[in-house]
Scaffold this active site. Structure first.
Site, PDB file in Angstrom:
ATOM      1  N   GLU A  59     -49.431  26.369  74.376  1.00  0.00           N
ATOM      2  CA  GLU A  59     -48.360  27.334  74.565  1.00  0.00           C
ATOM      3  C   GLU A  59     -47.160  26.727  75.300  1.00  0.00           C
ATOM      4  OE1 GLU A  59     -48.177  30.071  73.182  1.00  0.00           O
ATOM      5  OE2 GLU A  59     -46.694  31.277  74.251  1.00  0.00           O
ATOM      6  N   ASP A  60     -47.428  25.934  76.333  1.00  0.00           N
ATOM      7  CA  ASP A  60     -46.348  25.527  77.232  1.00  0.00           C
ATOM      8  C   ASP A  60     -45.984  24.046  77.192  1.00  0.00           C
ATOM      9  OD1 ASP A  60     -46.110  28.119  78.094  1.00  0.00           O
ATOM     10  OD2 ASP A  60     -47.442  27.871  79.811  1.00  0.00           O
TER      11      ASP A  60
END
Ligand code: MN
Length: 726
Positions: A78-79
């Site tokens: 996600e990051d």
């Protein structure tokens, strides 16, 4: 900050981890540190602290190594620039599947204010997760974010707290993880109703000393009593969590001081028998409050929870709740579903494994389960196999059965949207109307006034409501057409009989026609005629019967004719007493002609067949099925008959016979001559005839012709003995 060794120690405390597993935990820690390098949390801490804490929570929950590693990696896709493939290469399929699952859930956003959608959203999470561990990691992630929520801005605090309260705390409850549920509830309570939280928190603080003392006194009393009876036990006392107290105050509309059983005691014994023994002892010492005893050992709660609950009037005259359970039951109540992982390590037999999954499924299905084996296989692949959860463009969530299409979706929004849907856009791409929707899809429907439902839609829609609505639309369209057709049939048929249908409709007979057929209005009558459910003659009868009554003698023969024509147009000149609209067939076996004695035979489903009275076939007929019939003398139609003439084969023979027939004023419809040998000829003639008298006269004339040897009337199975010239 927690170190990877702390996590490994935690895991080591409840399971034996292999060297390669240990290596994997270390490698995932190093990897996470590398890809999150330079990132910071809002609090200013290095980002890595978050995956480490999440991983530690998972280890505290005694989950398996793959879950613990997933905790360390859960934000990498996600990051950071990490991909699912990279995780798979480095840490294997299982971990990459779990990390990918957590990522998918993180990408779902619950931004609806609609209360009822919370449950759908919880189900969407389950449907997306496909593995219970994905949800456990997500819950640990959420717990740590809630514990550190103070660093975020107020609006984010509200949004995240609401989501936690509506979605994640109930999920934890559903999974039976008591401590996680209460902590998530209290943390969101703190932000969502900060005033109330502060008030209750300070009241609890004030009372804390008093309560702690009370807890110690009751505990030592209980220990003494249990020891006297040789029941080994662990006793603990705890206060209700802040939100639990608040909830009681609101639900029962009472002040803080009036909330009794704020303190609950728990007795943990080593067997079910000891649980019941301990219960008996407690009840013998303190008076039980009627109606408060619950046996969740015999009847476990839906989430698997087992315990005995009772409320007694305690040593200081206060109500006090006591829970009694075994150690195993206690672990399940604290760790819920994650307690099952303990059993997974040893040699779990097939049956036990099935039981674990059956429990799991029960926890997730949100309702009572009848057959524990029914969904077992489905659970392994898909936590909620029969449903998909899709979003409207506004972010509203719709629950649909799996296999649902944009047309199902359109009808679930509004009937008119369904009727006029022409295109669908799923996640920004145009798809066909029979496209199968997946959980998490955002679906937009384009409508057009000109688009209408068609029969093909019925082939792919899966929701009952879409099916019903499409069918009813198609039916109403058919009805519109039938109405027009039915009306014109009525008008035409009445006109043929010299009646004006529109005028007759003002006749009061109409209401009896409608009532007889259970029609609500004239339109329903038109529709029935248009569909062919009722014949116009049925209707016409009502109007004509009236005329007969009015002017019986004068109009009788005309009316008779009308009735004959309209009642199937085919009474064939035969009257059947008591019936005037009945199918009549002249039998081929004997082909009776007017003037001959006849009898009717009621067939099964094919009306009445007419035979000569002397027909040999009738001997075999059930006498109760015979019915008296007679020729209609007013009938002027002609009938077909076939005669066979045997004669010598000589020139002019055919011409002589046909001349003889036509000079008797009889038409020939077919003539045929053949010569079986050199001297003989056979002629077959189909003729149209009035009655048996005319036929007999003709046959005797032909018999007298030179060269004719015999004349006989024959029947032919293929001979269509219909009347002609009607
Ligand atoms: Mn996270």
């Amino acid at each position: 900050m927690i170190r990877s060794n702390d996590i490994i120690d935690k895991v080591n405390s409840y399971t034996t981890i292999s060297d390669s597993e240990m290596e994997s935990i270390r490698a995932s820690y190093v990897y996470s540190a590398k890809v999150h390098a330079g990132q910071k949390r809002v609090s200013g801490e290095p980002y890595l602290s978050h995956p480490l804490e999440v991983s530690a929570i998972l280890a505290d929950m005694k989950l398996d190594v793959a879950s613990v590693i997933t905790g360390l990696l859960h934000d990498t896709i996600e990051d950071t620039l990490t991909t699912k493939e990279e995780i798979e290469n480095l840490f294997g399929k299982e971990v990459s599947f779990l990390v990918d699952g957590v990522t998918k859930i993180s990408r779902l956003s619950f931004n609806s204010e609609v209360e009822e959608q919370a449950e759908s959203f919880r189900k969407l999470i389950l449907a997306t997760a496909k593995d219970i561990r994905v949800i456990l990691v997500k819950l640990a992630d959420r717990l740590h974010n809630m514990r550190t929520l103070e660093h975020l801005q107020a609006d984010k605090q509200q949004r995240i707290s609401k989501e936690t309260f509506d979605i994640y705390a109930p999920l934890a409850h559903r999974l039976g993880i008591y401590w996680l549920r209460t902590e998530l509830e209290d943390l969101s309570f703190k932000y969502l109703k900060s005033e109330e939280y502060k008030k209750i928190y300070s009241l609890i603080q004030k009372k804390k000393k008093e309560w702690d003392k009370y807890i110690e006194e009751v505990k030592s009393l209980l220990y003494t009593k249990l020891e006297e009876s040789n029941i080994e036990s662990e006793i603990s006392g705890r206060m209700k969590h802040a939100f639990g107290i608040y909830n009681k105050m609101i639900n029962q509309n009472i002040e803080f001081d009036k909330v009794y059983d704020v303190i609950a005691f728990r007795i943990i014994t080593d067997s079910v028998n000891k649980c019941y023994e301990a219960l008996g002892l407690v009840h013998s010492v303190w008076k039980p409050v009627p109606g408060r005893f619950k046996d969740f050992i015999a009847l476990p709660k839906l989430n698997g929870y087992q315990s005995l609950h009772t409320t007694v009037i305690g040593p200081f005259g206060e109500k006090m709740e006591i829970q009694i359970r075994t150690k195993e039951m206690h672990e399940l109540s604290e760790y819920g579903i994650s307690a099952h992982w303990k059993y997974k390590e040893g040699n779990l037999s097939k049956n036990e494994f099935d039981r674990v999954y059956a429990n799991l499924r029960q926890l997730l299905e949100w309702k009572d389960i009848k057959d524990p084996n029914e969904f077992l296989d489905a659970v392994k692949g898909d936590l909620i196999p029969h449903m998909v959860y899709v979003f409207t463009p506004n972010g509203d969530l719709k629950e649909m059965p799996s296999g649902a299409t944009p047309v199902d979706f359109a009808y679930s929004i509004h009937t008119e949207v369904g009727h006029h849907c022409t295109r669908a856009i799923v996640n920004g791409k145009i798809v066909s109307l029979n496209h199968i929707l997946k959980s998490g899809d955002t679906v937009e429907i384009i409508t057009s006034k000109d688009k209408n439902p068609n029969q093909d839609w019925l082939k792919f829609v899966v929701t009952a409501s879409a099916k019903t609505k499409i069918r009813s639309w198609l039916r109403s369209k058919e009805e519109d057409q039938s109405k027009v057709v039915g009306k014109s049939i009525c008008e035409r048929k009445f006109k043929q009989q010299g009646l004006n249908f529109q005028k007759e409709l003002k006749n009061e007979k109409l209401s009896s026609v409608l009532a007889d057929n259970k029609f609500k209005n004239i339109d329903e009558l038109y529709i029935a005629v248009g569909f062919g459910k009722i014949s116009v003659s049925e209707i016409m009868k009502h109007f004509i019967v009236k005329e007969i009554v009015e002017d019986k003698d004068h109009k009788k023969s005309r009316i008779d004719r009308i009735i004959k024509k309209i009642t199937r147009d085919s009474s064939d000149g035969i009257l059947v007493r008591g019936y005037n609209d009945i199918l009549i067939r002249i039998s081929n076996c004997c082909s009776p002609l007017p003037g001959e004695d006849i009898i009717g035979f009621i067939t099964r489903g094919r009306g009445i067949s007419i035979h000569k009275s002397a027909c040999p076939q009738l001997f075999e007929i059930d006498p109760t099925r015979k019915i008296d019939v007679e020729w209609d003398k007013s009938y002027k139609g002609l009938r077909s008959a076939r005669i066979l003439v045997k004669c010598s084969d000589q020139p002019g023979m055919l011409s002589n016979i046909t001349k003889s027939i036509s000079s008797s004023d009889i038409n020939i419809s077919r003539a045929e001559m053949s010569s079986p040998d050199e001297t003989n000829a056979i002629g077959t003639f189909d003729i149209n005839i009035k009655d048996i008298k005319q036929l007999n006269k003709l046959m005797s004339r032909i018999t007298k012709l030179k060269g004719v040897k015999s004349v006989e009337r024959i029947a032919d199975e293929n001979f269509d003995n219909k009347y002609v010239n009607k």
